[in-house]
Design an enzyme around this catalytic site. Structure first.
Site, PDB file in Angstrom:
ATOM      1  N   LYS A   1      -0.272   2.743  -6.362  1.00 51.01           N
ATOM      2  CA  LYS A   1      -0.321   4.202  -6.164  1.00 51.01           C
ATOM      3  C   LYS A   1      -0.331   4.936  -7.501  1.00 51.01           C
ATOM      4  CE  LYS A   1       3.596   4.111  -3.889  1.00 51.01           C
ATOM      5  NZ  LYS A   1       3.974   2.671  -3.970  1.00 51.01           N
ATOM      6  N   ARG A  29      11.376  -0.351 -15.721  1.00 53.71           N
ATOM      7  CA  ARG A  29      12.204   0.383 -14.772  1.00 53.71           C
ATOM      8  C   ARG A  29      13.390  -0.474 -14.349  1.00 53.71           C
ATOM      9  NH1 ARG A  29       8.103   2.863 -10.359  1.00 53.71           N
ATOM     10  NH2 ARG A  29       9.855   2.295  -8.998  1.00 53.71           N
ATOM     11  N   ARG A  59       8.054   9.341   2.913  1.00 56.74           N
ATOM     12  CA  ARG A  59       8.468   7.951   3.032  1.00 56.74           C
ATOM     13  C   ARG A  59       9.277   7.683   4.282  1.00 56.74           C
ATOM     14  NH1 ARG A  59       8.405   6.391  -2.624  1.00 56.74           N
ATOM     15  NH2 ARG A  59       9.340   4.386  -2.962  1.00 56.74           N
ATOM     16  N   ARG A 111      13.638  -3.016  -1.890  1.00 64.71           N
ATOM     17  CA  ARG A 111      12.635  -1.945  -1.784  1.00 64.71           C
ATOM     18  C   ARG A 111      11.591  -2.280  -0.719  1.00 64.71           C
ATOM     19  NH1 ARG A 111      10.880  -1.928  -7.849  1.00 64.71           N
ATOM     20  NH2 ARG A 111       9.353  -0.340  -7.279  1.00 64.71           N
ATOM     21  N   ARG A 134       5.491  -5.065 -15.037  1.00 65.90           N
ATOM     22  CA  ARG A 134       5.151  -3.663 -15.326  1.00 65.90           C
ATOM     23  C   ARG A 134       5.950  -3.108 -16.508  1.00 65.90           C
ATOM     24  NH1 ARG A 134       5.278   0.676 -10.666  1.00 65.90           N
ATOM     25  NH2 ARG A 134       7.318  -0.265 -10.262  1.00 65.90           N
TER      26      ARG A 134
HETATM   27  P1  AP5 Z   1       1.834   0.818  -9.861  1.00 64.97           P
HETATM   28  O1  AP5 Z   1       0.546   1.545  -9.706  1.00 64.97           O
HETATM   29  O2  AP5 Z   1       2.784   1.319 -10.899  1.00 64.97           O
HETATM   30  O3  AP5 Z   1       2.553   0.674  -8.437  1.00 64.97           O
HETATM   31  P2  AP5 Z   1       3.093   1.786  -7.439  1.00 64.97           P
HETATM   32  O4  AP5 Z   1       2.357   1.640  -6.145  1.00 64.97           O
HETATM   33  O5  AP5 Z   1       3.091   3.133  -8.060  1.00 64.97           O
HETATM   34  O6  AP5 Z   1       4.541   1.200  -7.190  1.00 64.97           O
HETATM   35  P3  AP5 Z   1       6.004   1.789  -7.458  1.00 64.97           P
HETATM   36  O7  AP5 Z   1       6.871   0.610  -7.755  1.00 64.97           O
HETATM   37  O8  AP5 Z   1       5.994   2.907  -8.428  1.00 64.97           O
HETATM   38  O9  AP5 Z   1       6.316   2.338  -6.019  1.00 64.97           O
HETATM   39  P4  AP5 Z   1       7.660   2.588  -5.368  1.00 64.97           P
HETATM   40  O10 AP5 Z   1       7.211   3.214  -4.130  1.00 64.97           O
HETATM   41  O11 AP5 Z   1       8.541   1.414  -5.220  1.00 64.97           O
HETATM   42  O12 AP5 Z   1       8.453   3.486  -6.430  1.00 64.97           O
HETATM   43  P5  AP5 Z   1       8.682   5.050  -6.570  1.00 64.97           P
HETATM   44  O13 AP5 Z   1       8.648   5.380  -7.999  1.00 64.97           O
HETATM   45  O14 AP5 Z   1       7.793   5.812  -5.643  1.00 64.97           O
HETATM   46  O15 AP5 Z   1       1.496  -0.729 -10.157  1.00 64.97           O
HETATM   47  C1  AP5 Z   1       2.517  -1.682 -10.362  1.00 64.97           C
HETATM   48  C2  AP5 Z   1       2.092  -2.671 -11.466  1.00 64.97           C
HETATM   49  O16 AP5 Z   1       0.946  -3.400 -11.056  1.00 64.97           O
HETATM   50  C3  AP5 Z   1       1.702  -1.983 -12.772  1.00 64.97           C
HETATM   51  O17 AP5 Z   1       2.169  -2.773 -13.841  1.00 64.97           O
HETATM   52  C4  AP5 Z   1       0.181  -1.942 -12.732  1.00 64.97           C
HETATM   53  O18 AP5 Z   1      -0.385  -2.018 -14.023  1.00 64.97           O
HETATM   54  C5  AP5 Z   1      -0.172  -3.169 -11.907  1.00 64.97           C
HETATM   55  N1  AP5 Z   1      -1.326  -2.947 -11.026  1.00 64.97           N
HETATM   56  C6  AP5 Z   1      -1.631  -1.797 -10.338  1.00 64.97           C
HETATM   57  N2  AP5 Z   1      -2.747  -1.973  -9.601  1.00 64.97           N
HETATM   58  C7  AP5 Z   1      -3.161  -3.254  -9.821  1.00 64.97           C
HETATM   59  C8  AP5 Z   1      -4.252  -4.033  -9.330  1.00 64.97           C
HETATM   60  N3  AP5 Z   1      -5.159  -3.509  -8.461  1.00 64.97           N
HETATM   61  N4  AP5 Z   1      -4.363  -5.324  -9.744  1.00 64.97           N
HETATM   62  C9  AP5 Z   1      -3.451  -5.852 -10.616  1.00 64.97           C
HETATM   63  N5  AP5 Z   1      -2.403  -5.161 -11.116  1.00 64.97           N
HETATM   64  C10 AP5 Z   1      -2.245  -3.879 -10.724  1.00 64.97           C
HETATM   65  O19 AP5 Z   1      10.162   5.216  -6.006  1.00 64.97           O
HETATM   66  C11 AP5 Z   1      11.292   4.715  -6.696  1.00 64.97           C
HETATM   67  C12 AP5 Z   1      12.572   5.053  -5.945  1.00 64.97           C
HETATM   68  O20 AP5 Z   1      12.754   6.486  -5.890  1.00 64.97           O
HETATM   69  C13 AP5 Z   1      12.644   4.618  -4.483  1.00 64.97           C
HETATM   70  O21 AP5 Z   1      13.069   3.280  -4.341  1.00 64.97           O
HETATM   71  C14 AP5 Z   1      13.650   5.633  -3.901  1.00 64.97           C
HETATM   72  O22 AP5 Z   1      14.968   5.267  -4.218  1.00 64.97           O
HETATM   73  C15 AP5 Z   1      13.306   6.904  -4.644  1.00 64.97           C
HETATM   74  N6  AP5 Z   1      12.308   7.723  -3.926  1.00 64.97           N
HETATM   75  C16 AP5 Z   1      11.054   8.033  -4.365  1.00 64.97           C
HETATM   76  N7  AP5 Z   1      10.390   8.787  -3.456  1.00 64.97           N
HETATM   77  C17 AP5 Z   1      11.250   8.963  -2.409  1.00 64.97           C
HETATM   78  C18 AP5 Z   1      11.147   9.637  -1.154  1.00 64.97           C
HETATM   79  N8  AP5 Z   1      10.031  10.276  -0.777  1.00 64.97           N
HETATM   80  N9  AP5 Z   1      12.227   9.597  -0.325  1.00 64.97           N
HETATM   81  C19 AP5 Z   1      13.371   8.967  -0.684  1.00 64.97           C
HETATM   82  N10 AP5 Z   1      13.522   8.303  -1.851  1.00 64.97           N
HETATM   83  C20 AP5 Z   1      12.476   8.300  -2.722  1.00 64.97           C
HETATM   84 ZN    ZN Z   2       4.626   4.458  -8.704  1.00 65.01          ZN
END
Ligand code: AP5
Ligand code: ZN
Length: 214
Positions: A13, A160, A88, A171, A127
Site C-alpha cells: 500500500k 519500524r 480497518r 498484525r 523493510r
Molecule cells: P509497504 O508498501 O511498505 O507495505 P504496506 O502495505 O504499506 O504495509 P504496512 O506494514 O505499512 O501496513 P500496515 O497496515 O501493517 O501498517 P500501518 O502503517 O498502516 O511494503 C512493505 C515492504 O515490501 C517494503 O520494504 C517494500 O519495499 C516492499 N515491497 C512493496 N511492494 C513490493 C512488491 N510488489 N514486491 C516486492 N517487495 C515489495 O499501521 C501500523 C499500525 O498503526 C497498525 O498496526 C495499528 O496499530 C495502527 N493503525 C493504523 N491505521 C489504523 C486504523 N485505521 N485503525 C486502527 N489502528 C490503525
Molecule cells: Zn504502509
C-alpha cells in the site's frame, strides 16, 4: 478520485500510494504514518497509540476517525485522496461513508491488495523507512543506493518497531479478523477491485493503472 487501499501488512500500500498520488494529483492519507509521527513527537495521541501499535493491534476507531476527518479537510485533499490503512474495521467504514455523505461525495474505488500471508515476513523484516518522508526501501527488493541511507536526503533510514516476525503474526491476525470484513462490506456495494499484490512493484503499478482508467 477517492480511493481506499486495503491489504495486509507488507502488501505494498505504502509503496504504490506515492505513485498513484503523483499521477492523479491526490493526497495520500496513511493513518499508520500519521500515528507514527504522533508517537515520535510524543503528542497525547502518540502516547495513547504507542503500546497498541507495538502489539500489532488496532487503536480505537474514534481516534483514527478523528485524524482522518481532520486530514480530509486539507486543501490538498479537495481534488481527491488515497486512504492507506483506513478504514480497518467495518465501524470505521460506516463512519467514513457518513462523513463523505455529509459532504455530498463518496468513495470511487477500493483496491484490494490480495497476497498470500507466507510472502509477507520477508517483505516486512527487510523493510527500511525514511521516517520523515515515509519513503520505503527493502534490503532485497528495493535497496537504497547506499545501505541504511535515504537516496534523496542522505539521512539515515530506520526500521519500524512493529516490523518483527512476532509482531507481524499479531498484525496478520488483526487483519484477518477485523479488516477483511471491510473488503466484504465494500464488495457488496460492487466497489472492490482485486489486485495481484504478490507481483513485482512495477507490475502492480500497471494493474492499478488499469483499474483506475477503466
Ligand atoms: P509497504 O508498501 O511498505 O507495505 P504496506 O502495505 O504499506 O504495509 P504496512 O506494514 O505499512 O501496513 P500496515 O497496515 O501493517 O501498517 P500501518 O502503517 O498502516 O511494503 C512493505 C515492504 O515490501 C517494503 O520494504 C517494500 O519495499 C516492499 N515491497 C512493496 N511492494 C513490493 C512488491 N510488489 N514486491 C516486492 N517487495 C515489495 O499501521 C501500523 C499500525 O498503526 C497498525 O498496526 C495499528 O496499530 C495502527 N493503525 C493504523 N491505521 C489504523 C486504523 N485505521 N485503525 C486502527 N489502528 C490503525
Ligand atoms: Zn504502509
Amino acid at each position: 478520485k477517492r480511493l481506499i487501499l486495503i491489504g495486509p501488512p507488507g502488501s505494498g500500500k505504502g509503496t504504490q500510494s506515492p505513485i498513484i498520488k503523483d499521477e492523479y494529483c491526490l493526497c495520500h492519507l496513511a493513518t499508520g504514518d500519521m500515528l507514527r509521527a504522533a508517537v515520535a513527537a510524543k503528542t497525547p495521541l502518540g502516547i495513547k497509540a504507542k503500546e497498541t501499535m507495538e502489539k500489532g493491534e488496532l487503536v480505537s476507531d474514534d481516534l483514527v476517525v478523528g485524524i482522518i476527518d481532520e486530514a480530509m479537510k486539507k486543501p490538498s485533499c479537495q481534488k481527491g485522496f488515497i486512504l492507506d490503512g483506513f478504514p480497518r474495521t467495518v465501524s470505521q467504514a460506516e463512519k467514513l461513508d457518513e462523513m463523505l455523505a455529509k459532504q455530498g461525495t463518496k468513495i470511487d474505488k477500493v483496491l484490494d491488495f490480495a497476497i498470500n500471508d507466507s510472502i509477507l515476513e520477508e517483505r516486512i523484516t527487510g523493510r527500511w523507512i525514511h521516517a520523515s518522508s515515509g519513503r520505503t526501501y527493502h534490503t532485497k527488493f528495493a535497496p537504497p543506493k547506499v545501505p541504511g541511507i535515504d537516496d534523496v536526503t542522505g539521512e539515515p533510514l530506520m526500521q519500524r518497531k512493529d516490523d518483527t516476525a512476532a509482531v507481524l503474526k499479531s498484525r496478520l491476525e488483526t487483519f484477518h479478523r477485523q479488516t477483511e470484513p471491510v473488503i466484504d462490506y465494500y464488495s457488496k456495494k460492487g466497489m472492490v477491485a482485486k489486485l495481484p499484490a504478490e507481483k513485482p512493484p512495477k507490475e502492480v503499478t500497471v494493474e492499478v493503472q488499469k483499474v483506475l482508467s477503466s
